[in-house]
Design a protein around this motif. Sequence first.
Motif, PDB file in Angstrom:
ATOM      1  N   LYS A 282      -6.638   5.938   6.948  1.00  0.00           N
ATOM      2  CA  LYS A 282      -7.449   5.057   6.035  1.00  0.00           C
ATOM      3  C   LYS A 282      -6.606   3.948   5.279  1.00  0.00           C
ATOM      4  O   LYS A 282      -7.038   2.950   5.009  1.00  0.00           O
ATOM      5  CB  LYS A 282      -7.731   5.917   4.707  1.00  0.00           C
ATOM      6  CG  LYS A 282      -8.978   7.042   5.109  1.00  0.00           C
ATOM      7  CD  LYS A 282      -8.918   8.052   4.178  1.00  0.00           C
ATOM      8  CE  LYS A 282     -10.086   8.867   4.478  1.00  0.00           C
ATOM      9  NZ  LYS A 282     -10.647   9.852   3.232  1.00  0.00           N
TER      10      LYS A 282
ATOM     11  N   SER B 205       0.752  -1.195  -0.060  1.00  0.00           N
ATOM     12  CA  SER B 205      -0.012  -0.022  -0.037  1.00  0.00           C
ATOM     13  C   SER B 205       1.080   1.368  -0.069  1.00  0.00           C
ATOM     14  O   SER B 205       0.717   2.236  -0.809  1.00  0.00           O
ATOM     15  CB  SER B 205      -0.854   0.170   1.317  1.00  0.00           C
ATOM     16  OG  SER B 205      -1.792  -1.097   1.171  1.00  0.00           O
TER      17      SER B 205
ATOM     18  N   GLU C 294      -8.292  -4.811   7.252  1.00  0.00           N
ATOM     19  CA  GLU C 294      -9.182  -5.487   6.912  1.00  0.00           C
ATOM     20  C   GLU C 294      -8.864  -6.685   6.092  1.00  0.00           C
ATOM     21  O   GLU C 294      -9.301  -7.572   6.099  1.00  0.00           O
ATOM     22  CB  GLU C 294     -10.516  -4.428   6.488  1.00  0.00           C
ATOM     23  CG  GLU C 294     -11.028  -3.661   7.558  1.00  0.00           C
ATOM     24  CD  GLU C 294     -11.964  -2.684   6.954  1.00  0.00           C
ATOM     25  OE1 GLU C 294     -12.223  -2.874   5.853  1.00  0.00           O
ATOM     26  OE2 GLU C 294     -12.304  -1.889   7.761  1.00  0.00           O
ATOM     27  N   GLU C 295      -7.889  -6.105   5.186  1.00  0.00           N
ATOM     28  CA  GLU C 295      -7.610  -6.826   3.991  1.00  0.00           C
ATOM     29  C   GLU C 295      -6.591  -8.072   4.696  1.00  0.00           C
ATOM     30  O   GLU C 295      -6.828  -9.314   4.206  1.00  0.00           O
ATOM     31  CB  GLU C 295      -6.919  -6.353   3.041  1.00  0.00           C
ATOM     32  CG  GLU C 295      -6.267  -7.164   1.910  1.00  0.00           C
ATOM     33  CD  GLU C 295      -7.517  -7.723   0.829  1.00  0.00           C
ATOM     34  OE1 GLU C 295      -7.013  -8.396   0.074  1.00  0.00           O
ATOM     35  OE2 GLU C 295      -8.643  -6.899   0.929  1.00  0.00           O
TER      36      GLU C 295
ATOM     37  N   ASP D 251      -6.558   1.181   7.996  1.00  0.00           N
ATOM     38  CA  ASP D 251      -7.793   0.499   8.019  1.00  0.00           C
ATOM     39  C   ASP D 251      -7.797  -0.703   6.890  1.00  0.00           C
ATOM     40  O   ASP D 251      -8.300  -1.809   6.969  1.00  0.00           O
ATOM     41  CB  ASP D 251      -8.834   1.318   8.071  1.00  0.00           C
ATOM     42  CG  ASP D 251      -9.121   2.109   9.308  1.00  0.00           C
ATOM     43  OD1 ASP D 251      -8.375   1.594  10.149  1.00  0.00           O
ATOM     44  OD2 ASP D 251      -9.685   3.222   9.414  1.00  0.00           O
ATOM     45  N   PHE D 252      -7.550  -0.229   5.868  1.00  0.00           N
ATOM     46  CA  PHE D 252      -7.631  -1.008   4.693  1.00  0.00           C
ATOM     47  C   PHE D 252      -6.763  -2.196   4.927  1.00  0.00           C
ATOM     48  O   PHE D 252      -7.157  -3.320   4.599  1.00  0.00           O
ATOM     49  CB  PHE D 252      -7.352  -0.353   3.432  1.00  0.00           C
ATOM     50  CG  PHE D 252      -7.369  -1.178   2.163  1.00  0.00           C
ATOM     51  CD1 PHE D 252      -8.350  -1.711   1.476  1.00  0.00           C
ATOM     52  CD2 PHE D 252      -5.938  -1.510   1.692  1.00  0.00           C
ATOM     53  CE1 PHE D 252      -8.088  -2.461   0.342  1.00  0.00           C
ATOM     54  CE2 PHE D 252      -5.676  -2.302   0.694  1.00  0.00           C
ATOM     55  CZ  PHE D 252      -6.842  -2.594   0.001  1.00  0.00           C
TER      56      PHE D 252
END
Length: 782
Positions: free
Chosen positions: A317, A260, A324-325, A320-321
């Motif tokens: 953000k 990311s 969760e992934e 969080d992504f």
Amino acid sequence: MIDKVKKRDGRLISFNEEKITRAIFLAASEVARNEGVVPDYQVASELTQEVIKHINRKYAGTVPSVEDIQDSVVKVLIETGHAKTSQTYILYRAERSRIRDSKSRLMKTIEDITFLDAKDSDIKRENANINGNTAMGTMLQYGSAVSKEFCKNFIIKNNHSLAHESGEIHIHDMDFLNMGTLTCCQIDLENIFKDGFSTGHGFLREPQDIMSYAALAAIAIQSNQNDQHGGQSIPTFDYGLADGVRKTFKKLYAENLYKSLSIISDQEQKREDAIKVLKSVIEDSDSGKISRNEAEAEKECSMISDIYSISKEQVKKIQDFVYEETVYETDKKTYQAMEAFIHNLNTMHSRAGAQVPFSSVNFGTDTSEEGRMVSKNLMLSQERGLGNGETPIFPILIFKVKEGINLNKEDKNYDLFKLAMRVSSKRLFPNFSFLDAPFNKKYYVEGKPETEAVYMGCRTRVMGNVCGEEQVYGRGNLSFTTLNLPRLGIKYGICTGEREEADMQGFFKELKEKLDLISEQLLERFEIQASKKVKNFPFLMGQGVWKHSDELGWDDELREVIKGGTLTLGFIGLAECLIALTGSHHGENEDSRRLGFEIIKYIRSEIDKKSEEYNLNFSLIATPAEGLSGRFTRIDRKNFGIIEKITDKDYYTNSFHVPVYHSLSAFEKIQIEAPYHELTNAGHISYIELDGNPSANLEAFETIIKAMKNSGMGYGSINHPLDRDPVCGFSGVIGDTCPNCGREEKDIPFERIRRITGYLVGTLDRFNDAKKSEVNDRIKHM
């Protein structure tokens, strides 16, 4: 003059007086040795001439048999004042007969194993986990048959062998007795994973992700089964594999975060700086745990914000992504790992390739997110079934029920309890163990999973310990022997019509004698096991699976470390015993119910005395009878004839259970059987038999499980029909036609999966005749 002798098989052979002389001389030599004198061969020759005179007088004009000649020898020895020699000769004669009968029995068994199909031979279906028609299954049965006869004739004491042969007792797994193997073990996965382990054919490193953890768990079970004759259990499966989930999450989180951040900037230096920072944060913190640590997340956010010169809102953000992934991917990998674990244990072979491992896993109390993920996906994999939708036979799943953890709606793992009931309603497993039963609760220490009393699928329980720590890891049953209770009931009860009231004084007197006999036999077997060395069990002892075995050297004996195991006495047929004594079993009559409890309580008290006397873990088990239930019945029917409700069936009722043919409600059965759980400290189980598909009424399913828990039971399960159409793959209740495709049962039969003991389920064609008969007699509980 007699010149021919008829052998036992009908053949005629020449009469040889030298054989008589030698037999007399050997018997006299034994007497002389005991008295410190020298035997005289001339005296033996003279006695032989007297025997010949007797034979010629009595059998003139005929051909005497071998038994006739032996009878003549005994008569002459007694009449000529050689009584002691006569006694020794009689014993010698009996021993020769026993060995001869053993050879004959062995050859008949070998013949049946070789030439009969499994469907026509109870011997080849004695163990439902062995396919008796395969080459390796046949070879395993050959070895078993030979070993049993060898043990009965050359290893164990005569009185123990005779008691087993006559059906007074049953020495379980006698084919492994001379090898000194232990029955079973509760494996501490965390301990053997810590630094890796060796299977004897190579060293396996400490696993680093959940896939490896699951694979090595299956390998550990398989390897241990090759060192023992019973089952392998993992008492804290969720705790044991939780670290694998943590390692997987930590690895995936770092990878996903790096990917990311790579999108934010393509500057190599910034990525390298970020990697260094994140590595230190992730490895030195709780970031490997699925439950997020807000302080760690904030620290991570600040560092990323500084390095990349972006706002914390943007970083959060991304976090969080990524979180969760990563949770999603970890959950997916955990499911795949659990599916592989179940597939491995249903296809992985041990014991010369003839069996899949007898395996049980206990779980459900780890409230960490990682442990919960293991439990959830293990059950989901069980629910899905094997490749074609078949119900997995192993491992036996056992869900541990505990107030404050998973029993009630406010408990964190209540969702897992609900899932356990849903899966059990479809696949027969999980079974349910109850940590709040008084005899289990007294060992429980919060935060110490090793104090959670667990069960093996077969019902074995190993918890109390007069020799050391009272915990589950690295301990198991050493051996067990079962008492034929109906035999005693028949001998002292009213069923034969010889008396109007049961002779309870005679009953308890002989009961004590039999308990003493079994205790003596268990000690005899313990001495064989204690003399074995670590090198005889390279995985169980060599890899430190058994508690404290890591403190021994390769050539050290096992005596001190195996004292932590249990020496177990079992019983079968309390119901038939009560019918024989009083005319009613404990499901029919309050007086019989009180007597049944008194009998088992007496047995437990005598077993406790043995523990105190020998400082060993003597214990009482409610025997799981597979092949045994029919064996005792066949012998007793031959001895006593057909007795209504006792020997008129092909089986005796399992342990303390109410007979399967007796009609009563589920809750009546629970109330009658629950008190026996506390008495049987080496293991127990109670079943409720339902008709139809319990998935349609999970509320009722939960009510029954909670009724078991509230009654003080330790271990319970719910039976129900589980059918499968091998053509369309439908699993559920099937009558004459498949509800999914409408196919009728003609050329391709439906698979009728049923449970026969706590650990074995399967199609009826794999069961022996006694268990088939028992299944057919079962009446569903209201």
